[in-house]
Design an enzyme around this catalytic site. Structure first.
Site, PDB file in Angstrom:
ATOM      1  N   SER A 165       9.162  11.498   9.334  1.00  0.00           N
ATOM      2  CA  SER A 165       9.453  10.094   9.054  1.00  0.00           C
ATOM      3  C   SER A 165       8.769   9.790   7.729  1.00  0.00           C
ATOM      4  O   SER A 165       7.669   9.259   7.688  1.00  0.00           O
ATOM      5  CB  SER A 165       8.937   9.183  10.177  1.00  0.00           C
ATOM      6  OG  SER A 165       9.176   7.821   9.848  1.00  0.00           O
ATOM      7  N   LYS A 219       8.662  -0.102  14.323  1.00  0.00           N
ATOM      8  CA  LYS A 219       7.504   0.632  13.820  1.00  0.00           C
ATOM      9  C   LYS A 219       6.324  -0.317  13.663  1.00  0.00           C
ATOM     10  O   LYS A 219       6.481  -1.453  13.213  1.00  0.00           O
ATOM     11  CB  LYS A 219       7.821   1.281  12.481  1.00  0.00           C
ATOM     12  CG  LYS A 219       6.612   1.956  11.822  1.00  0.00           C
ATOM     13  CD  LYS A 219       6.791   2.094  10.326  1.00  0.00           C
ATOM     14  CE  LYS A 219       5.455   2.216   9.634  1.00  0.00           C
ATOM     15  NZ  LYS A 219       5.566   2.338   8.187  1.00  0.00           N
ATOM     16  N   GLU A 262       2.263   4.611  15.727  1.00  0.00           N
ATOM     17  CA  GLU A 262       1.720   5.196  14.499  1.00  0.00           C
ATOM     18  C   GLU A 262       0.263   4.806  14.247  1.00  0.00           C
ATOM     19  O   GLU A 262      -0.008   3.820  13.563  1.00  0.00           O
ATOM     20  CB  GLU A 262       2.572   4.777  13.284  1.00  0.00           C
ATOM     21  CG  GLU A 262       2.086   5.390  11.980  1.00  0.00           C
ATOM     22  CD  GLU A 262       2.865   4.904  10.765  1.00  0.00           C
ATOM     23  OE1 GLU A 262       2.497   5.301   9.636  1.00  0.00           O
ATOM     24  OE2 GLU A 262       3.818   4.129  10.928  1.00  0.00           O
ATOM     25  N   GLU A 280      -2.260   5.959  11.993  1.00  0.00           N
ATOM     26  CA  GLU A 280      -2.427   6.872  10.860  1.00  0.00           C
ATOM     27  C   GLU A 280      -3.906   7.141  10.607  1.00  0.00           C
ATOM     28  O   GLU A 280      -4.689   6.209  10.402  1.00  0.00           O
ATOM     29  CB  GLU A 280      -1.790   6.295   9.594  1.00  0.00           C
ATOM     30  CG  GLU A 280      -1.966   7.216   8.385  1.00  0.00           C
ATOM     31  CD  GLU A 280      -1.267   6.705   7.135  1.00  0.00           C
ATOM     32  OE1 GLU A 280      -1.437   7.347   6.069  1.00  0.00           O
ATOM     33  OE2 GLU A 280      -0.566   5.685   7.209  1.00  0.00           O
ATOM     34  N   LYS A 340       4.503   8.745  15.446  1.00  0.00           N
ATOM     35  CA  LYS A 340       4.467   8.990  13.994  1.00  0.00           C
ATOM     36  C   LYS A 340       3.019   9.270  13.596  1.00  0.00           C
ATOM     37  O   LYS A 340       2.332   8.410  13.047  1.00  0.00           O
ATOM     38  CB  LYS A 340       5.039   7.795  13.226  1.00  0.00           C
ATOM     39  CG  LYS A 340       5.131   8.068  11.716  1.00  0.00           C
ATOM     40  CD  LYS A 340       5.910   6.991  10.977  1.00  0.00           C
ATOM     41  CE  LYS A 340       5.927   7.279   9.481  1.00  0.00           C
ATOM     42  NZ  LYS A 340       6.772   6.345   8.714  1.00  0.00           N
ATOM     43  N   TYR A 354       0.873  -0.519   2.913  1.00  0.00           N
ATOM     44  CA  TYR A 354       2.308  -0.769   2.817  1.00  0.00           C
ATOM     45  C   TYR A 354       2.547  -2.192   2.377  1.00  0.00           C
ATOM     46  O   TYR A 354       1.839  -3.091   2.781  1.00  0.00           O
ATOM     47  CB  TYR A 354       2.971  -0.532   4.177  1.00  0.00           C
ATOM     48  CG  TYR A 354       3.539   0.860   4.323  1.00  0.00           C
ATOM     49  CD1 TYR A 354       4.904   1.062   4.312  1.00  0.00           C
ATOM     50  CD2 TYR A 354       2.715   1.964   4.454  1.00  0.00           C
ATOM     51  CE1 TYR A 354       5.445   2.346   4.439  1.00  0.00           C
ATOM     52  CE2 TYR A 354       3.225   3.240   4.578  1.00  0.00           C
ATOM     53  CZ  TYR A 354       4.587   3.420   4.564  1.00  0.00           C
ATOM     54  OH  TYR A 354       5.114   4.681   4.693  1.00  0.00           O
ATOM     55  N   ASP A 393      10.477   0.947   4.625  1.00  0.00           N
ATOM     56  CA  ASP A 393       9.993  -0.323   5.173  1.00  0.00           C
ATOM     57  C   ASP A 393       8.818  -0.884   4.388  1.00  0.00           C
ATOM     58  O   ASP A 393       8.063  -1.717   4.900  1.00  0.00           O
ATOM     59  CB  ASP A 393       9.591  -0.129   6.636  1.00  0.00           C
ATOM     60  CG  ASP A 393       8.521   0.940   6.806  1.00  0.00           C
ATOM     61  OD1 ASP A 393       8.641   2.002   6.163  1.00  0.00           O
ATOM     62  OD2 ASP A 393       7.573   0.738   7.580  1.00  0.00           O
TER      63      ASP A 393
END
Length: 388
Positions: free
Chosen positions: A326, A175, A215, A217, A257, A388, A63
């Site tokens: 993942s 997500k 998620e 992180e 995640k 990302y 993604d």
């Protein structure tokens, strides 16, 4: 169970007046309002989450935004064009036998609507292998005013209508990635913003038939100890589950995640897989309800082998949840370098993807051995301030 229509599902909240009595003689009954959350997607959400959290399988994350995908392509000498992005993702999504090890694939919006060069929709390629299509729905990180140079994740505006369209296109889970930086504090403001944003996103996703991957992180950036990572992670996950509950999110219909609990990338001592497993499972047991079906770890810049070894160490004894993967870079790095953009290398690149997918499948089952792994697979992929 697939829904016949992607019509926006309105999540009905019903308030029931409940009488309780004061212990004081002669006092009047108090009226307490209790919320009840009902959704026509409830059964489907549970089934989708369970199908992703199946033994020996995990998630392939492809993604990356167009800009980030462009950096990957540039590393093998390719221009960042839609044709090249489509070619690379076709290589990944049409790999024969992928569904044996992969249960879900997170797609970028562009990919969700793309087809193979033969005209077959990518979502249909996934379904044919019993892989659930997913979709990245956040709009990226931006600076958080009033914080210590921290960020927050945008994308709630218009999320309901976008989610309904993604469902119509075939996506069944979503997500949303937000980050917490230990070197920057983290500040209470940043932690609360991350947790609240994830909770609102999760509620909106479930309202539209998408299982939300939650998620937050915790970045590897920094030279902090593994004990400090655990301390911060416990605080973050405490806030996340508090706000998930406040927003009436159904825990049986979500997936997590998280980052593994490791020292910062700049710490002088590297933790063994057994140590990472010990600290990470301690975090999960203290913070994650057993109602949650699956914990799908991100790799976060670890090498392909390191991410697999750590996952394997966490599955040496039974867990209350499906503990799996993942991964993006930790599944794709060798694939990309094998392909090099040449059509004649597609088959070899797909075989390298199956090697990594099978390795992580074995790790999910607690049966992985690093014997025979290539030197390339052992190279770290940490990038400071990775986006990302």
């Amino acid at each position: 169970m697939a829904m016949a229509s992607a019509k926006l599902n309105t999540l009905s909240s019903q308030w029931i007046a409940h009488s309780t009595f004061s212990p004081r003689r002669g006092s009047s009954p108090r009226r307490v309002s209790l919320p009840i959350r009902a959704s026509s997607y409830q059964h489907e959400l549970v089934q989708t989450a369970k199908s992703i959290a199946t033994p020996g399988r995990g998630i392939l994350a492809i993604d990356e935004s167009n800009a980030t995908c462009g950096k990957r392509l540039a590393s093998i000498g390719l221009d960042n064009t839609e044709v090249n992005r489509q070619a690379y993702r076709q290589l990944l999504l049409t790999t024969p036998g992928l569904g044996e090890y992969i249960s879900g694939a997170i797609l970028f919006e562009e990919t969700l609507y793309q087809s193979t060069t033969d005209g077959k929709k990518f979502v249909d390629c996934l379904r044919d292998q019993n892989i659930v299509p997913g979709i990245k729905v956040d709009k990226g990180l931006v600076p958080l005013p009033g914080s210590n140079n921290e960020s927050w994740c945008q994308g709630l505006d218009g999320l309901a209508s976008r989610s309904a369209e993604y469902y119509k296109q075939g996506a069944r889970f979503a997500k949303w990635r937000t980050v917490v930086s230990i070197p920057c504090g983290p500040s209470a403001l940043a932690v609360k913003e991350a947790a609240w944003g994830l909770a609102r996103y999760a509620a909106i996703s479930q309202d539209n038939g998408l299982v939300p991957i939650v998620e937050p992180e915790i970045l590897l950036d920094g030279d902090h100890s593994i004990e400090r990572t655990l301390e911060v992670a416990e605080k973050v996950w405490s806030e996340v589950f508090f706000y998930l509950a406040e927003n009436n999110v159904m825990f049986e219909g979500i997936l997590l995640k998280p980052s593994m609990v490791t020292p910062g990338a700049g710490h002088k001592e590297k933790a063994s897989p057994e140590t990472v497993a010990k600290y990470t499972l301690t975090l999960l047991r203290r913070r994650v309800p057993p109602a949650v079906p699956g914990i799908m770890f991100l790799s976060g810049g670890q090498s392909e082998v390191e991410a697999t070894l750590n996952l394997n160490a966490m599955n040496q004894s039974p867990n209350p949840w499906h503990v799996s993967f993942s991964y993006a870079r930790a599944l794709q790095n060798t694939v990309l370098k094998t392909w090099k953009g040449h059509p004649e290398n597609v088959e070899a690149a797909q075989k390298s993807l199956l090697v990594r997918a099978k390795a992580n499948s074995l790790a999910q089952l607690g049966r992985y051995s690093a014997e025979g792994e290539s030197e390339e697979a052992k190279k770290g992929m940490f990038v400071k301030g990775y986006v990302y």
